[in-house]
Scaffold this active site. Structure first.
Site, PDB file in Angstrom:
ATOM      1  N   GLY A   1       0.854  -1.225   0.030  1.00  0.00           N
ATOM      2  CA  GLY A   1      -0.013   0.082  -0.022  1.00  0.00           C
ATOM      3  C   GLY A   1       0.718   1.217   0.063  1.00  0.00           C
ATOM      4  O   GLY A   1       0.446   2.156  -0.583  1.00  0.00           O
TER       5      GLY A   1
ATOM      6  N   SER B   1      -4.047  -2.794  -0.904  1.00  0.00           N
ATOM      7  CA  SER B   1      -2.449  -3.736  -0.126  1.00  0.00           C
ATOM      8  C   SER B   1      -3.276  -5.092   0.077  1.00  0.00           C
ATOM      9  O   SER B   1      -4.280  -5.271   1.001  1.00  0.00           O
ATOM     10  CB  SER B   1      -2.210  -3.038   1.057  1.00  0.00           C
ATOM     11  OG  SER B   1      -1.393  -3.735   1.754  1.00  0.00           O
ATOM     12  N   ALA B   2      -2.530  -6.325  -0.376  1.00  0.00           N
ATOM     13  CA  ALA B   2      -3.204  -7.436  -0.043  1.00  0.00           C
ATOM     14  C   ALA B   2      -3.228  -7.927   1.330  1.00  0.00           C
ATOM     15  O   ALA B   2      -4.072  -8.611   1.703  1.00  0.00           O
ATOM     16  CB  ALA B   2      -2.124  -8.445  -0.887  1.00  0.00           C
ATOM     17  N   HIS B   3      -2.363  -7.514   2.094  1.00  0.00           N
ATOM     18  CA  HIS B   3      -2.291  -7.986   3.426  1.00  0.00           C
ATOM     19  C   HIS B   3      -3.508  -7.624   4.418  1.00  0.00           C
ATOM     20  O   HIS B   3      -3.784  -7.845   5.645  1.00  0.00           O
ATOM     21  CB  HIS B   3      -0.878  -7.706   4.374  1.00  0.00           C
ATOM     22  CG  HIS B   3      -0.773  -6.295   4.683  1.00  0.00           C
ATOM     23  ND1 HIS B   3      -0.712  -6.127   6.108  1.00  0.00           N
ATOM     24  CD2 HIS B   3      -0.200  -5.502   4.200  1.00  0.00           C
ATOM     25  CE1 HIS B   3      -0.284  -4.689   6.170  1.00  0.00           C
ATOM     26  NE2 HIS B   3      -0.142  -4.518   5.314  1.00  0.00           N
TER      27      HIS B   3
ATOM     28  N   THR C   1      11.595  -7.261 -10.915  1.00  0.00           N
ATOM     29  CA  THR C   1      11.067  -8.660 -11.270  1.00  0.00           C
ATOM     30  C   THR C   1       9.746  -8.774 -10.324  1.00  0.00           C
ATOM     31  O   THR C   1       9.720  -8.495  -9.030  1.00  0.00           O
ATOM     32  CB  THR C   1      12.209  -9.806 -10.922  1.00  0.00           C
ATOM     33  OG1 THR C   1      13.160  -9.623 -11.813  1.00  0.00           O
ATOM     34  CG2 THR C   1      11.287 -11.085 -11.063  1.00  0.00           C
TER      35      THR C   1
ATOM     36  N   CYS D   1       4.883   5.851  19.566  1.00  0.00           N
ATOM     37  CA  CYS D   1       6.186   6.018  20.655  1.00  0.00           C
ATOM     38  C   CYS D   1       7.259   6.381  19.768  1.00  0.00           C
ATOM     39  O   CYS D   1       7.719   5.719  18.765  1.00  0.00           O
ATOM     40  CB  CYS D   1       6.363   4.726  21.364  1.00  0.00           C
ATOM     41  SG  CYS D   1       7.565   5.171  22.520  1.00  0.00           S
TER      42      CYS D   1
HETATM   43  C1  LIG Z   1      -4.798   3.664   5.102  1.00  0.00           C
HETATM   44  C2  LIG Z   1      -3.504   2.831   5.116  1.00  0.00           C
HETATM   45  N1  LIG Z   1      -2.857   3.101   3.974  1.00  0.00           N
HETATM   46  C3  LIG Z   1      -1.568   2.646   3.713  1.00  0.00           C
HETATM   47  C4  LIG Z   1      -1.111   1.598   4.620  1.00  0.00           C
HETATM   48  C5  LIG Z   1       0.347   0.862   4.065  1.00  0.00           C
HETATM   49  O1  LIG Z   1       0.050  -0.298   3.481  1.00  0.00           O
HETATM   50  P1  LIG Z   1       1.327  -1.321   3.611  1.00  0.00           P
HETATM   51  O2  LIG Z   1       1.606  -1.855   4.883  1.00  0.00           O
HETATM   52  O3  LIG Z   1       0.746  -2.471   2.548  1.00  0.00           O
HETATM   53  O4  LIG Z   1       2.395  -0.652   3.079  1.00  0.00           O
HETATM   54  C6  LIG Z   1      -1.859   1.323   5.525  1.00  0.00           C
HETATM   55  C7  LIG Z   1      -1.465   0.021   6.526  1.00  0.00           C
HETATM   56  O5  LIG Z   1      -1.640   0.139   7.752  1.00  0.00           O
HETATM   57  C8  LIG Z   1      -3.032   2.020   5.899  1.00  0.00           C
HETATM   58  O6  LIG Z   1      -3.860   1.406   6.750  1.00  0.00           O
END
Ligand SMILES: Cc1ncc(COP(=O)(O)O)c(C=O)c1O
Length: 371
Positions: free
Chosen positions: A70, A197-199, A235, A322
């Protein structure tokens, strides 16, 4: 095992995806750019995933560019637009962007770009009228988060997008938290660029995508082999991209029922926590992600609440960060008008696919104990 209620931080890679990725690593490790059959087999995996991710949001496959997550998708959107200009122009974001948007835009500001940060109301919402007034002759990009990671608030993306379109300004939205939790169809949404973002939807970490509406031209910020139409060199991570594609396909089939289930769990938890007087709900009560609840405690620090729940085997997140041993208040809560004390007391509970009603009961039982 414990109770995991931090699905906005990350989601576990689902079993089907893990198994598929393992198979890809055994049989599809060829470089997708190679022209022999090892390469073309891998290229097929990447192209199928492009179709699957596109289909999840109503996009054409060729409108999807795979990235390293992301953050990388947001960087491609922001630098992809701004690098087209030889001299600094004007960019608009909201005051509550995720750091993956706020930080690159702050960097641009240091390079001489003008930046407007749209104020938000008590619920963290941007007012479309404010965007209309902020757009200038030299505005080249507007970026507003689709739904907020910390307070769960959904922005009026359609209205914001229409304003940008009527002014001929490129509109990007960071939809990392919204994917799988809200139905999104770019055919009906006036956005030009959208990050995923896949995770966050049961796929692997370290892979994401940027949706780039057909006709929108971007400049790359990574150079090299020219993969991903020259927009994201390097890649491709075949197994991770294949995993993201399968996660997107599985999500598409189950999203409608899952959103309802999450909403019911969210309402159950919200009702139970409403009896704790020291807790203030943060973010919008209605325009809100269905898996998300966030609060601040009037006296206790958010990090203390997180640590105490962790000792009981329950994982949630704090809004404060923090840095160098100092606890910093949440910039989002400060921007929403909360006091410094309240901005130190923020925490969020986020539900997901494996959350059960019993998990909610156990959290509710633990709360009075730790507060
Ligand atoms: C709103 C938002 N944008 C971007 C990200 C970043 O994504 P990534 O962890 O895949 O880099 C996050 C991850 O917490 C998010 O919550």
């Amino acid at each position: 095992m414990g109770i995991y209620l931090d699905y906005s931080a990350t989601t576990p890679t689902r079993a089907e995806v893990r198994e598929f990725m393992a198979e890809l690593m055994v049989h599809h490790w060829g470089n997708p750019s190679s022209i022999h059959s090892w390469g073309t087999r891998s290229a097929l995996v990447v192209e199928r995933a492009r179709l699957q991710v596109g289909s999840l949001i109503g996009a054409e496959a060729e409108e999807i560019v795979f990235t390293g997550g992301g953050t990388a998708a947001n960087h491609l959107a922001i630098f992809g637009v701004t690098r087209k200009y030889k001299t600094p122009r004007h960019v608009i974001i909201s005051a509550v962007e995720h750091s993956a948007v706020a930080a690159p835009v702050a960097w641009l500001e240091e390079e001489g770009w003008a930046v407007t940060r749209l104020k938000v109301d008590r619920y963290g919402r941007v007012q479309p009228q404010d965007l209309q007034e902020a757009i200038r002759e030299d505005t080249v990009l507007v970026s507003v988060i689709y739904a907020h990671n910390e307070v769960g608030t959904i922005q009026p993306i359609k209205e914001l997008g229409h304003i940008c379109r009527s002014c001929g300004v490129i509109f990007h939205t960071d939809a990392v938290q919204a994917i799988g939790r809200l139905p999104i169809d770019v055919r009906e949404l006036p956005v030009d660029l959208l990050s995923l973002s896949a995770h966050k939807f049961y796929g692997p970490q370290g892979v994401g995508a940027l949706y780039i509406r057909g006709g929108v031209e971007l400049q790359p910020y990574l150079f090299g082999g020219g993969q991903e139409r020259g927009l994201y060199s390097g890649t491709q991570a075949v197994a991770a991209i294949g995993g993201m594609g399968l996660a997107a396909q599985l999500l598409q089939g189950e999203m409608a029922t899952e959103i309802k289930r999450l909403f019911n769990l969210q309402q159950k938890l919200k009702l139970a926590l409403s009896s704790i007087e020291e807790l203030i709900l943060t973010g919008s009560p209605e325009e809100r992600l269905p898996h998300h609840l966030s609060y601040c405690h009037r006296r206790m620090g958010g990090r203390e609440i997180v640590r105490k729940l962790d000792q009981l085997g329950i994982a949630i997140s704090a809004g404060s960060a923090c840095s160098s041993g100092k606890i910093l208040p949440s910039p989002t809560l400060l921007a929403m008008g909360f006091s410094l004390q309240e901005a130190l007391g923020g925490f969020r509970i986020t539900l997901g696919k494996y959350t059960t009603p019993t998990d909610i009961d156990q959290l509710v039982a633990a709360m009075p104990q730790i507060l």
